[in-house]
Design an enzyme around this catalytic site. Structure first.
Site: not given
Ligand code: CMP
Length: 143
Positions: A11, A51, A114, A117, A128
């Protein structure tokens, strides 16, 4: 056990902090093979689409803002049981609950920021992976 493919995203915050190599090393040391890689700065429309399953959740705007603040690395990892193994490497979604030694436990700042992913099931992995890569982008190789 089946050979699986899973999508990993490093990320924006982790890319910005020069953690790409450290995170990729964890995948490689686990024995997962990187069969595709791409750096991309997501547009808001792309992040919203990726998302979309979370679009009704209160954290969705913050998640989209974070995912578009700077470039990400999208990776396809391949190996036996790759989806669960990648999730074990990542640790819990909320870094305050992630074990030390996991990627999120060691590097993540908050549930939004975080670090990584990872796909959660074979069906989502296929969707994805196709979001970022065509079949021709995938480079599986013999061990
Ligand atoms: P990720 O694995 O990328 O999948 C969806 C993301 O939404 C998740 O990591 C978190 O970054 C974010 N997320 C999930 N739950 C929450 C929450 N309760 N509050 C804020 N962000 C969340």
């Amino acid at each position: 056990m089946a050979v699986e493919r899973t999508l990993s995203i490093i990320k924006p915050g982790a890319v910005a902090k020069n953690l790409i190599g450290k995170i990729i090393t964890r995948f490689e040391e686990e024995g997962l093979q990187i069969i595709a890689a791409r750096m991309i700065h997501l547009t808001p429309e792309q992040a919203q689409a990726f998302y979309a399953v979370h679009r009704e959740r209160p954290f969705y705007p913050e998640l989209v803002a974070y995912m578009t603040e700077s470039p990400i690395i999208a990776l396809v990892l391949e190996g036996e049981n790759a989806i669960a193994r990648n999730r074990d490497l990542m640790g819990a979604t909320d870094p305050s609950k992630a074990m030390p030694g996991t990627i999120r436990g060691d590097f993540a700042k908050s549930i939004t920021r975080n670090t990584v992913h990872g796909s959660d099931a074979p069906e989502t992995a296929a969707t994805e992976i196709a979001f970022f890569f065509s079949q021709a982008d995938l480079c599986p190789r013999a061990c």
